[in-house]
Design a protein around this motif. Structure first.
Motif, PDB file in Angstrom:
ATOM      1  N   LYS A   1       0.835  -1.196   0.000  1.00  0.00           N
ATOM      2  CA  LYS A   1       0.000   0.000   0.000  1.00  0.00           C
ATOM      3  C   LYS A   1       0.873   1.251   0.000  1.00  0.00           C
ATOM      4  CE  LYS A   1      -3.804   2.135   2.505  1.00  0.00           C
ATOM      5  NZ  LYS A   1      -4.667   2.052   3.692  1.00  0.00           N
ATOM      6  N   LYS A   2       1.936   1.254   0.816  1.00  0.00           N
ATOM      7  CA  LYS A   2       2.852   2.391   0.862  1.00  0.00           C
ATOM      8  C   LYS A   2       3.544   2.592  -0.483  1.00  0.00           C
ATOM      9  CE  LYS A   2       4.035   3.216   5.590  1.00  0.00           C
ATOM     10  NZ  LYS A   2       5.120   3.557   6.479  1.00  0.00           N
ATOM     11  N   LYS A   3       3.916   1.469  -1.095  1.00  0.00           N
ATOM     12  CA  LYS A   3       4.587   1.538  -2.403  1.00  0.00           C
ATOM     13  C   LYS A   3       3.643   2.159  -3.446  1.00  0.00           C
ATOM     14  CE  LYS A   3       7.121  -1.286  -5.693  1.00  0.00           C
ATOM     15  NZ  LYS A   3       7.561  -2.641  -6.054  1.00  0.00           N
ATOM     16  N   LEU A   4       2.386   1.733  -3.431  1.00  0.00           N
ATOM     17  CA  LEU A   4       1.399   2.277  -4.374  1.00  0.00           C
ATOM     18  C   LEU A   4       1.133   3.758  -4.100  1.00  0.00           C
ATOM     19  CD1 LEU A   4      -1.194  -0.635  -4.632  1.00  0.00           C
ATOM     20  CD2 LEU A   4       0.442   0.111  -6.368  1.00  0.00           C
ATOM     21  N   GLU A   5       1.066   4.136  -2.829  1.00  0.00           N
ATOM     22  CA  GLU A   5       0.870   5.544  -2.488  1.00  0.00           C
ATOM     23  C   GLU A   5       2.041   6.392  -2.965  1.00  0.00           C
ATOM     24  OE1 GLU A   5       0.240   5.481   1.729  1.00  0.00           O
ATOM     25  OE2 GLU A   5      -1.897   5.048   1.540  1.00  0.00           O
ATOM     26  N   LYS A   6       3.237   5.840  -2.831  1.00  0.00           N
ATOM     27  CA  LYS A   6       4.438   6.552  -3.275  1.00  0.00           C
ATOM     28  C   LYS A   6       4.415   6.729  -4.799  1.00  0.00           C
ATOM     29  CE  LYS A   6       9.423   6.512  -2.603  1.00  0.00           C
ATOM     30  NZ  LYS A   6      10.562   5.778  -2.041  1.00  0.00           N
ATOM     31  N   GLU A   7       4.039   5.676  -5.524  1.00  0.00           N
ATOM     32  CA  GLU A   7       3.933   5.750  -6.984  1.00  0.00           C
ATOM     33  C   GLU A   7       2.867   6.759  -7.400  1.00  0.00           C
ATOM     34  OE1 GLU A   7       3.640   2.113  -9.281  1.00  0.00           O
ATOM     35  OE2 GLU A   7       4.849   1.069  -7.771  1.00  0.00           O
ATOM     36  N   LEU A   8       1.746   6.760  -6.697  1.00  0.00           N
ATOM     37  CA  LEU A   8       0.672   7.697  -6.986  1.00  0.00           C
ATOM     38  C   LEU A   8       1.147   9.135  -6.786  1.00  0.00           C
ATOM     39  CD1 LEU A   8      -2.299   8.153  -7.733  1.00  0.00           C
ATOM     40  CD2 LEU A   8      -2.845   7.967  -5.301  1.00  0.00           C
ATOM     41  N   LYS A   9       1.859   9.360  -5.682  1.00  0.00           N
ATOM     42  CA  LYS A   9       2.391  10.689  -5.393  1.00  0.00           C
ATOM     43  C   LYS A   9       3.366  11.124  -6.489  1.00  0.00           C
ATOM     44  CE  LYS A   9       4.491  13.225  -1.574  1.00  0.00           C
ATOM     45  NZ  LYS A   9       5.069  13.126  -0.218  1.00  0.00           N
TER      46      LYS A   9
ATOM     47  N   LEU B   1       3.410  10.059  -9.619  1.00  0.00           N
ATOM     48  CA  LEU B   1       2.640  10.310 -10.838  1.00  0.00           C
ATOM     49  C   LEU B   1       1.929  11.663 -10.785  1.00  0.00           C
ATOM     50  CD1 LEU B   1       1.128   6.783 -11.549  1.00  0.00           C
ATOM     51  CD2 LEU B   1       2.893   7.963 -12.870  1.00  0.00           C
ATOM     52  N   LYS B   2       1.424  12.038  -9.621  1.00  0.00           N
ATOM     53  CA  LYS B   2       0.774  13.332  -9.475  1.00  0.00           C
ATOM     54  C   LYS B   2       1.759  14.467  -9.719  1.00  0.00           C
ATOM     55  CE  LYS B   2      -3.036  12.151  -6.385  1.00  0.00           C
ATOM     56  NZ  LYS B   2      -3.618  12.342  -5.039  1.00  0.00           N
ATOM     57  N   LYS B   3       2.992  14.292  -9.226  1.00  0.00           N
ATOM     58  CA  LYS B   3       4.019  15.309  -9.455  1.00  0.00           C
ATOM     59  C   LYS B   3       4.305  15.451 -10.950  1.00  0.00           C
ATOM     60  CE  LYS B   3       6.680  15.239  -5.167  1.00  0.00           C
ATOM     61  NZ  LYS B   3       8.005  14.924  -4.580  1.00  0.00           N
TER      62      LYS B   3
ATOM     63  N   LYS C   1       3.786  18.695 -13.380  1.00  0.00           N
ATOM     64  CA  LYS C   1       4.843  19.272 -14.218  1.00  0.00           C
ATOM     65  C   LYS C   1       4.378  19.388 -15.662  1.00  0.00           C
ATOM     66  CE  LYS C   1       8.832  17.777 -11.489  1.00  0.00           C
ATOM     67  NZ  LYS C   1      10.022  16.904 -11.478  1.00  0.00           N
ATOM     68  N   ALA C   2       3.677  18.363 -16.169  1.00  0.00           N
ATOM     69  CA  ALA C   2       3.179  18.395 -17.542  1.00  0.00           C
ATOM     70  C   ALA C   2       2.177  19.534 -17.715  1.00  0.00           C
ATOM     71  CB  ALA C   2       2.537  17.060 -17.906  1.00  0.00           C
ATOM     72  N   ASP C   3       1.299  19.719 -16.727  1.00  0.00           N
ATOM     73  CA  ASP C   3       0.333  20.820 -16.792  1.00  0.00           C
ATOM     74  C   ASP C   3       1.051  22.164 -16.788  1.00  0.00           C
ATOM     75  OD1 ASP C   3      -1.853  19.160 -16.920  1.00  0.00           O
ATOM     76  OD2 ASP C   3      -2.254  19.212 -14.761  1.00  0.00           O
TER      77      ASP C   3
END
Length: 147
Positions: free
Chosen positions: A14-22, A24-26, A30-32
């Motif tokens: 779960k922590k790993k997925l949260e880290k990946e999500l965070k 991806l949001k970054k 940046k793309a925006d």
């Protein structure tokens, strides 16, 4: 213990997925930001282009008032090099079509019992009507071309 191990693995996953999500949001942020920067640059370039066009117009007017050279027509301005993108073969082909049309009209008017000078003039007028005024020829040029 197997329940604790299972719980720890789920918690780690779960922590790993949260880290990946965070992460991806970054990246999305940046793309925006890059998209917004690009839009700002495009807007600024359009403004700069508009200002340069106004400056060109202003200078052309001034040149027309101050000298005998005259104002450059809009058709002569080629800011993006469109006419240079056409090949030599294309230009020759268009020239040949215009010449062929001129010759065809000249022969047509001769067959209509027109004099040579009158047939040349009428053929030239027909060429100008079909294309544009920049295509026409002078009397001497017509004499050389259609003799």
């Amino acid at each position: 213990m197997s329940q604790n191990a299972s719980r720890n693995r789920r918690h780690a996953g779960k922590k790993k997925l949260e880290k990946e999500l965070k992460c991806l949001k970054k990246k999305a942020g940046k793309a925006d930001a890059q998209k917004v920067d690009s839009k700002k640059k495009i807007k600024q370039l359009k403004i700069d282009l508009s200002q340069r066009e106004k400056q060109i117009t202003k200078l052309q007017r001034k040149m027309g008032n101050d000298s005998a050279i005259g104002v450059v027509e809009e058709t002569e301005i080629d800011p993006f090099g469109k006419s240079h993108s056409r090949g030599v073969a294309t230009n020759h082909k268009e020239s040949w079509k215009k010449f062929s049309y001129l010759r065809n009209r000249y022969e047509f008017f001769l067959e209509q019992s027109k004099e040579k000078t009158e047939a040349r003039r009428l053929a030239n007028e027909a060429l100008i009507k079909k294309h544009d005024k920049s295509v026409g020829y002078s009397e001497d040029e017509l004499d050389a071309i259609l003799s």
